[in-house]
Every structure is written in C-alpha cells, then in structure tokens.
Design a protein around this motif. Sequence first.
Motif, PDB file in Angstrom:
ATOM      1  N   GLU A  78       0.810  -1.218   0.000  1.00  0.00           N
ATOM      2  CA  GLU A  78       0.000   0.000   0.000  1.00  0.00           C
ATOM      3  C   GLU A  78       0.840   1.263   0.000  1.00  0.00           C
ATOM      4  OE1 GLU A  78      -2.922  -0.047   3.088  1.00  0.00           O
ATOM      5  OE2 GLU A  78      -4.031  -1.736   2.218  1.00  0.00           O
ATOM      6  N   ARG A  84     -14.052  -6.750   4.352  1.00  0.00           N
ATOM      7  CA  ARG A  84     -13.642  -5.740   3.375  1.00  0.00           C
ATOM      8  C   ARG A  84     -14.666  -4.607   3.287  1.00  0.00           C
ATOM      9  NH1 ARG A  84      -8.386  -6.903   2.951  1.00  0.00           N
ATOM     10  NH2 ARG A  84      -7.929  -8.837   1.826  1.00  0.00           N
ATOM     11  N   GLU A 124     -14.175  -1.738   5.553  1.00  0.00           N
ATOM     12  CA  GLU A 124     -13.049  -0.861   5.215  1.00  0.00           C
ATOM     13  C   GLU A 124     -13.212  -0.219   3.844  1.00  0.00           C
ATOM     14  OE1 GLU A 124      -8.893  -2.057   6.429  1.00  0.00           O
ATOM     15  OE2 GLU A 124      -9.817  -4.055   6.327  1.00  0.00           O
ATOM     16  N   TRP A 125     -14.416  -0.279   3.285  1.00  0.00           N
ATOM     17  CA  TRP A 125     -14.571   0.081   1.881  1.00  0.00           C
ATOM     18  C   TRP A 125     -14.161   1.520   1.577  1.00  0.00           C
ATOM     19  CZ3 TRP A 125     -14.663  -3.305  -1.766  1.00  0.00           C
ATOM     20  CH2 TRP A 125     -14.881  -2.868  -3.078  1.00  0.00           C
ATOM     21  N   ARG A 176     -11.889   3.308   2.958  1.00  0.00           N
ATOM     22  CA  ARG A 176     -10.420   3.388   2.899  1.00  0.00           C
ATOM     23  C   ARG A 176      -9.907   2.798   1.587  1.00  0.00           C
ATOM     24  NH1 ARG A 176      -5.663   0.678   3.935  1.00  0.00           N
ATOM     25  NH2 ARG A 176      -6.657  -1.355   4.289  1.00  0.00           N
ATOM     26  N   PHE A 177     -10.444   1.638   1.193  1.00  0.00           N
ATOM     27  CA  PHE A 177     -10.008   1.028  -0.064  1.00  0.00           C
ATOM     28  C   PHE A 177     -10.342   1.932  -1.252  1.00  0.00           C
ATOM     29  CE2 PHE A 177     -10.464  -3.174   2.237  1.00  0.00           C
ATOM     30  CZ  PHE A 177      -9.107  -3.395   2.318  1.00  0.00           C
ATOM     31  N   TYR A 178     -11.544   2.498  -1.235  1.00  0.00           N
ATOM     32  CA  TYR A 178     -11.964   3.361  -2.343  1.00  0.00           C
ATOM     33  C   TYR A 178     -11.008   4.539  -2.507  1.00  0.00           C
ATOM     34  CZ  TYR A 178     -14.637   6.649  -5.108  1.00  0.00           C
ATOM     35  OH  TYR A 178     -15.009   7.539  -6.079  1.00  0.00           O
ATOM     36  N   PHE A 225      -7.071   3.093  -3.778  1.00  0.00           N
ATOM     37  CA  PHE A 225      -6.643   2.339  -4.951  1.00  0.00           C
ATOM     38  C   PHE A 225      -6.511   3.144  -6.245  1.00  0.00           C
ATOM     39  CE2 PHE A 225      -7.180  -1.551  -2.558  1.00  0.00           C
ATOM     40  CZ  PHE A 225      -6.247  -2.386  -3.145  1.00  0.00           C
ATOM     41  N   TYR A 238      -3.099  -5.761  -5.519  1.00  0.00           N
ATOM     42  CA  TYR A 238      -1.872  -4.991  -5.298  1.00  0.00           C
ATOM     43  C   TYR A 238      -0.766  -5.543  -6.192  1.00  0.00           C
ATOM     44  CZ  TYR A 238      -3.907  -3.500  -0.766  1.00  0.00           C
ATOM     45  OH  TYR A 238      -4.716  -3.001   0.236  1.00  0.00           O
ATOM     46  N   ALA A 242      -6.222  -9.353  -3.915  1.00  0.00           N
ATOM     47  CA  ALA A 242      -6.722  -8.712  -2.701  1.00  0.00           C
ATOM     48  C   ALA A 242      -8.229  -8.826  -2.508  1.00  0.00           C
ATOM     49  CB  ALA A 242      -6.306  -7.235  -2.691  1.00  0.00           C
ATOM     50  N   ILE A 243      -9.027  -8.286  -3.452  1.00  0.00           N
ATOM     51  CA  ILE A 243     -10.478  -8.217  -3.249  1.00  0.00           C
ATOM     52  C   ILE A 243     -11.190  -8.646  -4.530  1.00  0.00           C
ATOM     53  CG2 ILE A 243     -12.407  -6.792  -2.482  1.00  0.00           C
ATOM     54  CD1 ILE A 243     -10.420  -4.829  -1.291  1.00  0.00           C
TER      55      ILE A 243
END
Length: 402
Positions: free
Chosen positions: A15, A158, A161-162, A164-166, A169, A196, A205-206
């Motif tokens: 990250e 996940r 934490e969406w 944060r991911f949004y 990335f 990643y 990852a997702i």
Amino acid sequence: MASYNSLDFYFDLFERGKFPPVVDDVYYSCDNSEMIRPNNSHSLTNSDVNGWFYLNNVPDYLNLTLKPDYKSKTFQIAQGFIADLTGYSDISNYLRNNLRPRLRTAVKSNIRRLELCFNITYHVYYGEISQEQYDSLMNNLYKFILRRFDELKEENERINEWERFYNLFLPLIRDKKASLFVIYDDGVPINISLNYHYDKVLFYAIPGFDIDYSKFGLGHIMLYKQIEWCIENNYKHFDMSMGDLDYKRQWCTNEYYLERHLIFQPKSIPQAIGVLKEEYIAKLKVYLQSKNIHLVYHSLIKLFNGTQEISEKEINTELRATKAYTTLLEIVDLENYAQYKIDFKNKKYSFLLRQLYDYLFTQQLPIDSITVYEIKPHEDYIIQTPQLCSRLYYQATEASRQ
C-alpha cells in the motif's frame, strides 16, 4: 524496560511501497534474486535505534537482510497460498503441472461456454483508468460482495473498510502499484478483481462476481486469466494471501507462512531481556492458536455483541423461499398457454437471470438464441430456442411451508 514499535511489512510494501527501516534488502527465496528497493523507505529514528521491532506479516517466500547490529526472532502467525510462477512459460504449462485433470478440464470448458453464451471481453486496468471508470467498477465490486455475502448469510470485513479502499486504490492503479481485472458481458462487468502489485508479486486482494453467472465458475476463470497475465508479464508470484479456502489449494503451487519478526539489537541488555519476554508471549499465542482458542474468543465476542446485518440487501426474500425448476415442453403444448413475450434483460425481470444463465450453460446456447415468454396468470415462464422449449417455474421449498 525498552519499548517496541510494530510495523506491518506486507501492507507497508503493497500500500505504501516502503521497506521497514531496519531492512537493507529483500530477496525472493525461489531464485535468490533481489526485490527492487523502494525509493521512499522508512529512515531509522532514535526510537527505532533504542527499541526493538515487531515486524508483522512477512511472507516466508521473501528473505530479509537486516541492517548491521540487528538480529531477529521469527514466529509463524498465519498460513497463506501462492502460485510460484518461476519456470512456467505459459498458462497451459502451469495448469498441466498444478491443477487436477478434472478441474483443468472444467475450467477450460467453462471459459468456452461463457464465451459461447455471452459477448465476453477481458480488460486489465493497470496504469490508466478514468475517474468515471474507477467509480463505476468499484461500485459494482461493492455490490457484488454485498450480494454474494448476503446470499451466504455472512459478513465480509472488506465492506467495513470500503471507504479506505476506495480512497486508496485509484492513485495506486495509476502508479502501476495496483490493478483492476475485469470480465465484461456485453460491456457490463460481471467479475472484478482488485489487486496490489509490487515488483514481481501480484497480491490477489479483493475479488467479486455477479452471482447470476455462478454456474460458469467465474472465480476459477478470473484466476486463470490473472495467472496467465502474470506469466506473460514475467511475475514470480501470484499471492492468494491467507485463508484456507478450497480454490486456493486447488490453484496454488505452495503454501507459505506469514511471519512475525521480533527484531532487536543483541548488544543491548534491556532489549535482550525484553526480547526474552516477548518471545515467551509470542510462543504462547501460537500455542493457543493451535488449540483454536482464538476461534472461541471471537465466537464469544459475536455472541455478546450480536451479529451485524449487512445493509442494502439485494436478494428478493420471497425468492429465497422458492426453488426454480425447468421441464421440457413439446411445441404443440404451447397452444395450452397464454404467452406474453418479455424482455428478460429488463431490470423488472432480473430475478430470472440466474435460472436463465444456468439454462444457457447446460444447453450451451448463446443468449441471443433464446426467447422468453411469461405465462398468464400463473407467472411461470417459457424459454424457447430454435431446437426446444422449456417451462421455468418456481415452487415453494419445504422450509417456506413450515
């Protein structure tokens, strides 16, 4: 007593693109080649020099060289799965050496059927992506995950934490530190994988997929396409991360361990004493985990806190209590039904799609070859193809009758 800092090797690397301050070099254990060192790694601080480190989540397929005067104690904390791609020239060679014949045949058959039934295209967003494309794909991936885990009646961490991911990335994809692999049906995403990248490692990852296409085994098709891409781009590892799931065992070449490294300066007496204590605690935790004490703990927490329901559920609760069936019809039988042709691609009939797609899979027919009629007043349906006709109907399950 000296204090210690805790760093996360895995997610600092993927990250933030950083090595920990005490790490000089990182090598791939598969061939002892050196991993590219990031330009913006941490610098040593006074607290680093005077204390010791817990360096968490170090995959054992990487070997770390520490700065002078540092040593480490290592503890295994979680199991992971990787596809070691070194030595493979193409995806066929990989499949032949690692997948069981039955699965290998099924994956190839599913790809053929998917591409026969639908207008399928594949795209990798790695370096270039617009804000609009990113927003749309992330929104679809979010909905895929919600719907899938709603069907399983499970939570997915996940989602919590969406946001944060949004936010994370988009710049990573544009910097080629992340990617979105997408399978499209006629321009509409049906399978998305968010990953990643660092040097020659792709970290899976997702993932998420449209469950209407479940019959086609989209998860296996996505793994096929991503491993194929990795081999073509000279990647060393396709990392499926932790979590003991069947598909990981089916596709991996190796199991590995994520390790916790307790890094210290052996010449420091306070650190040496502190390390003995921490080593004892770490070994105790590993022992308790081997006895599944952590699972009991988490079960008790859920019991006391209650299970949080997932919002924005997408599955019609009435359809959950029914099961779909199809029966063959003779053409002459159609005279006994009052038929009304429908546009099954209309959102109004979205509840039909899973059964229709299952039918396409079984009959190996392109979607444009079928016509669907609604039968009045029963609200059953007829699927008509050039060769045959079938009646699609729903029936209450035993559970719904009770």
